[in-house]
Design an enzyme around this catalytic site. Structure first.
Site, PDB file in Angstrom:
ATOM      1  N   LYS A  57       0.955 -13.860  -2.027  1.00 40.00           N
ATOM      2  CA  LYS A  57       0.876 -13.596  -0.587  1.00 40.00           C
ATOM      3  C   LYS A  57       1.115 -14.920   0.118  1.00 40.00           C
ATOM      4  CE  LYS A  57      -2.147 -12.143   3.181  1.00 40.00           C
ATOM      5  NZ  LYS A  57      -3.530 -11.832   3.605  1.00 40.00           N
ATOM      6  N   TYR A  85      -2.590 -16.453  -3.306  1.00 42.47           N
ATOM      7  CA  TYR A  85      -2.733 -16.408  -1.850  1.00 42.47           C
ATOM      8  C   TYR A  85      -2.559 -17.823  -1.317  1.00 42.47           C
ATOM      9  CZ  TYR A  85      -4.866 -15.139   2.686  1.00 42.47           C
ATOM     10  OH  TYR A  85      -5.117 -14.919   4.030  1.00 42.47           O
ATOM     11  N   THR A  98      -9.956 -10.953   5.889  1.00 43.73           N
ATOM     12  CA  THR A  98     -10.025  -9.882   6.884  1.00 43.73           C
ATOM     13  C   THR A  98     -11.286  -9.057   6.708  1.00 43.73           C
ATOM     14  OG1 THR A  98      -7.609  -9.788   6.905  1.00 43.73           O
ATOM     15  CG2 THR A  98      -8.753  -7.927   7.875  1.00 43.73           C
ATOM     16  N   ILE A 146       1.235  -7.589   2.921  1.00 43.22           N
ATOM     17  CA  ILE A 146      -0.226  -7.508   2.973  1.00 43.22           C
ATOM     18  C   ILE A 146      -0.627  -7.779   4.410  1.00 43.22           C
ATOM     19  CG2 ILE A 146      -2.392  -8.468   2.099  1.00 43.22           C
ATOM     20  CD1 ILE A 146      -0.864  -9.247  -0.460  1.00 43.22           C
TER      21      ILE A 146
END
Length: 305
Positions: free
Chosen positions: A166, A138, A50, A207
């Site tokens: 995540k 992740y 992001t 998240i």
């Protein structure tokens, strides 16, 4: 013995504001960090996708992470993204995180190389050894090409530093797998349109890129479901948020939408770095309408209407 880090609340993967020349706008980044801390988000992540990490050098990423960490001044946790094509670059980011006093790191699969489960685990453990910080794994096979499967989790999950994951696969069966078979690895929602399901299966954190510009609404869903356990009200809030989630997760322009949302909120986000381009006029108008309706509806629900 040091207490195990608890992964709880709303964690914002912070965007990187750029000026018109494409350089990092640290003044705007400072404004965003202060707004997020003031809004009550529970943690920040620097250098995630992001934040357009794929379009930044390792030196830029370390500089951004250091700026955020120093700006936060230990008010909330800061995790530093270490995702990179090359293991040495990931290690440089991880050791940089340790040197700057960050809370921990976000550790993804190296993209494009398509490692085996064993290779991916050895890569993760090398990064772990280099910094010794709390780690949020992740899992995003849609972007990385490889899933963090059982063999990976069995190997990496033995490290005391691996405190969470995540989960961004979009596969609800992964939520079941993590909740049932890997309860020692704290599950965090990484697929925005499944936040309610994650919370129902015991996730204590989310998240979420949208919290860059809608922190209050994301916090409201977390508090309703996780703190209060009111899933009836949570379903109403989630229902109000789903139009935004569809735009973010299914529109193909996730980061562009996040950055425009920040602009709509009154802060400067600036342009995208190549190869991405910003939203067109119609896309901006559609997102702005979704945001207006979401804010009005969630406010009404939280006020008991």
């Amino acid at each position: 013995m040091t207490a195990r880090f608890k992964l709880e609340g709303i964690y914002t993967p912070v965007i990187t504001p750029f000026d018109d020349a494409g350089e990092i706008d640290f003044n705007s980044l400072a404004d965003l960090v202060e707004r997020l801390v003031g809004a009550g988000v529970h943690g920040l992540i620097s250098g995630g996708s992001t934040g357009e990490n794929y379009a930044e050098t390792v030196e830029e990423r370390i500089g951004i992470a250091r700026f955020i960490t120093e700006r936060v001044k230990n008010r909330i946790p800061v995790f530093v993204g270490t995702g990179a094509l090359r293991t040495p670059d990931s290690i440089a980011l991880a050791t940089g995180a340790k040197d700057m006093g960050a809370t921990g790191i976000l550790l993804g699969t190296p993209p494009y190389s398509v490692p085996t489960e064993r290779e991916n685990a050895l890569n993760a453990l090398a990064i772990d050894r280099a910094c010794g910080l709390p780690i949020i794994l992740y899992n995003y096979p849609g972007r990385m090409g490889v899933e963090m499967g059982r063999e990976f989790l069995d190997r990496v999950g033995r490290s005391k530093n691996v405190i969470g994951i995540k989960e961004s696969s979009g596969d609800i069966n992964r939520v079941h797998l993590l909740a049932r078979d890997y309860p020692h690895i704290q599950m965090s929602c990484g697929m925005d349109d499944q936040a309610l399901e994650f919370f129902a299966w015991g996730a204590q954190s989310w998240i979420c890129g949208g919290s860059n510009f809608l922190p209050d609404e994301h916090i409201a869903l977390y508090e309703t479901c996780v703190i209060k356990g009111d899933f009836a009200k949570g379903r109403r809030i989630m229902s109000a948020m789903l139009p935004l989630m569809r735009v973010l997760e299914q529109g193909g322009k996730f980061i562009q939408c996040i950055k425009h949302g920040v602009e709509v909120s009154g802060l400067h986000a600036g342009p995208m770095r190549p190869p991405l381009k910003g939203l067109n006029t119609e896309e901006k108008r559609e997102l702005e309408q979704v945001i207006r309706t979401l804010k009005t509806t969630v406010k009404s629900i939280c006020e008991g209407n």
